[in-house]
Design an enzyme around this catalytic site. Structure first.
Site, mmCIF file in Angstrom:
data_model
loop_
_atom_site.group_PDB
_atom_site.id
_atom_site.type_symbol
_atom_site.label_atom_id
_atom_site.label_comp_id
_atom_site.label_asym_id
_atom_site.label_seq_id
_atom_site.Cartn_x
_atom_site.Cartn_y
_atom_site.Cartn_z
ATOM 1 N N LYS A 34 0.788 -1.277 -0.342
ATOM 2 C CA LYS A 34 -0.026 -0.364 0.597
ATOM 3 C C LYS A 34 1.391 1.157 -0.297
ATOM 4 O O LYS A 34 1.734 1.594 0.825
ATOM 5 C CB LYS A 34 -0.844 -0.168 0.953
ATOM 6 N N ASP A 61 -3.130 4.046 -1.863
ATOM 7 C CA ASP A 61 -4.117 4.931 -1.456
ATOM 8 C C ASP A 61 -4.258 6.830 -1.002
ATOM 9 O O ASP A 61 -4.086 6.896 -0.034
ATOM 10 C CB ASP A 61 -4.194 4.061 0.305
ATOM 11 N N LYS A 63 -7.016 8.483 -1.522
ATOM 12 C CA LYS A 63 -8.666 8.711 -0.972
ATOM 13 C C LYS A 63 -9.465 9.874 -2.098
ATOM 14 O O LYS A 63 -9.156 10.693 -1.583
ATOM 15 C CB LYS A 63 -9.018 8.757 0.511
ATOM 16 N N ASP A 66 -13.492 14.700 -5.055
ATOM 17 C CA ASP A 66 -13.380 16.044 -6.059
ATOM 18 C C ASP A 66 -14.123 15.701 -6.874
ATOM 19 O O ASP A 66 -15.491 14.890 -6.612
ATOM 20 C CB ASP A 66 -11.717 15.996 -6.520
ATOM 21 N N THR A 125 -11.488 5.720 10.774
ATOM 22 C CA THR A 125 -11.941 5.339 11.386
ATOM 23 C C THR A 125 -11.884 6.802 12.529
ATOM 24 O O THR A 125 -11.849 6.576 13.749
ATOM 25 C CB THR A 125 -11.309 4.262 11.869
ATOM 26 N N ARG A 216 2.817 -2.002 10.922
ATOM 27 C CA ARG A 216 3.736 -2.217 11.787
ATOM 28 C C ARG A 216 3.728 -4.212 11.806
ATOM 29 O O ARG A 216 4.792 -4.420 12.350
ATOM 30 C CB ARG A 216 3.320 -1.889 12.723
HETATM 31 O O1 C5P Z 1 0.292 -0.626 11.213
HETATM 32 P P1 C5P Z 1 -0.987 -1.149 10.967
HETATM 33 O O2 C5P Z 1 -1.201 -2.643 10.446
HETATM 34 O O3 C5P Z 1 -1.903 -0.620 12.361
HETATM 35 O O4 C5P Z 1 -1.067 -0.148 9.566
HETATM 36 C C1 C5P Z 1 -2.510 -0.274 9.040
HETATM 37 C C2 C5P Z 1 -2.559 0.537 7.655
HETATM 38 O O5 C5P Z 1 -3.549 0.713 7.326
HETATM 39 C C3 C5P Z 1 -2.059 1.985 7.788
HETATM 40 O O6 C5P Z 1 -1.326 2.623 6.311
HETATM 41 C C4 C5P Z 1 -3.325 2.872 8.120
HETATM 42 O O7 C5P Z 1 -2.990 4.117 7.624
HETATM 43 C C5 C5P Z 1 -4.629 1.657 6.894
HETATM 44 N N1 C5P Z 1 -5.664 2.225 7.625
HETATM 45 C C6 C5P Z 1 -5.842 1.912 9.360
HETATM 46 N N2 C5P Z 1 -7.216 2.250 9.526
HETATM 47 C C7 C5P Z 1 -7.635 2.759 8.742
HETATM 48 C C8 C5P Z 1 -8.018 3.203 7.004
HETATM 49 C C9 C5P Z 1 -6.345 2.713 6.816
HETATM 50 O O8 C5P Z 1 -5.473 1.285 9.552
HETATM 51 N N3 C5P Z 1 -9.747 2.475 9.021
#
Ligand code: C5P
Length: 238
Positions: A34, A61, A63, A66, A125, A216
């Site tokens: 991503k 991603d 988003k 417009d 979220t 992560r």
């Molecule tokens: O590190 P982690 O597994 O939490 O990363 C999740 C990824 O998904 C990050 O890039 C975060 O910005 C994205 N994301 C999220 N929750 C959302 C939308 C996107 O964690 N509702």
């Protein structure tokens, strides 16, 4: 032959060089990567091209939100980057959604490639009831997610980004062909970080997730390749 690998690694690292290094290390064990706003605004289309050269999928991603004409042109450019997934905000409305989907199809056809799947973002979220109220939305969060999801699918969208905890309800109410891509994935042994409502990778796939966005648990592991391989093995795709 293992099933399709659903893991998309969020390249949430500070520089394009680090992103490409990480992608090279874990590419054999995941389906793709991503690229979000931060990485795209520093590394641009070159980062996307470098990842595509590894043979991996790219989830762009950005988003988009417009007027329909502008979104259609941005989608056309993203389609030319040969990404497999990209996001738009459902709140842009049915005309914007239709323009985005049509643009992906037309431009992919002109290139002779498979069109990217456009995924709708419903309610971020980071938004709670108070935030929704502040922008003039009276619905509660769940109802707003459901309303945007159903409007977007009626307008022709083929996928959504959702929380793993929304999978069950969305899978019940939406056509089976709708792709559901979910972040918030953690194995039992992973640190939660700032994620509060999470699900394990196997559980999310069993619950109907088409792709899992994982950051992560892979990039912050002491051995990202091993972490990715272990998750892929647990899903039977390595
Ligand atoms: O590190 P982690 O597994 O939490 O990363 C999740 C990824 O998904 C990050 O890039 C975060 O910005 C994205 N994301 C999220 N929750 C959302 C939308 C996107 O964690 N509702």
């Amino acid at each position: 032959m293992p099933a399709e690998n659903p893991i998309l690694v969020a390249l949430d690292v500070p520089t394009p060089t680090q992103a490409i290094d990480l992608a090279r290390q874990v590419a054999p064990y995941v389906g793709g990567f991503k690229v979000g706003l931060e990485l795209f605004t520093s590394g641009g289309s070159e980062v996307v091209a470098a990842i595509r050269e590894l043979g991996s999928e790219v989830f762009l991603d950005l988003k988009f939100h417009d007027i329909p004409n502008t979104v259609a042109k941005a989608v056309a450019n993203a389609t030319r980057l040969k990404v497999q997934w990209m996001t738009i905000h459902c709140a842009g409305g049915p005309d914007m959604i239709q323009a985005a989907v049509a643009s992906a199809r037309e431009n992919a056809a002109a290139l002779g490639i498979h069109p990217p799947v456009i995924l709708g973002v419903t309610v971020l979220t980071s938004m709670d009831q108070a935030q929704l109220k502040a922008i003039g939305v009276g619905n509660d969060v769940e109802d707003q997610v459901a309303a945007l999801a159903s409007m977007a699918v009626s307008a022709g969208l083929e996928g959504l980004v959702c929380s793993p905890l929304e999978l069950e309800r969305l899978r019940r109410s939406l056509p089976k062909t709708i792709a559901l891509v979910t972040p918030g994935i953690r194995a039992a042994t992973d640190a939660l970080g700032d994620q509060k409502r999470v699900m394990g990778p196997q559980e999310a796939v069993a619950g109907g997730a088409t792709r899992l966005v994982m950051g992560r648990p892979i990039y912050a592991a002491s051995d990202p390749a091993l972490a990715a391989k272990t998750i892929a093995q647990s899903l039977g795709v390595a």
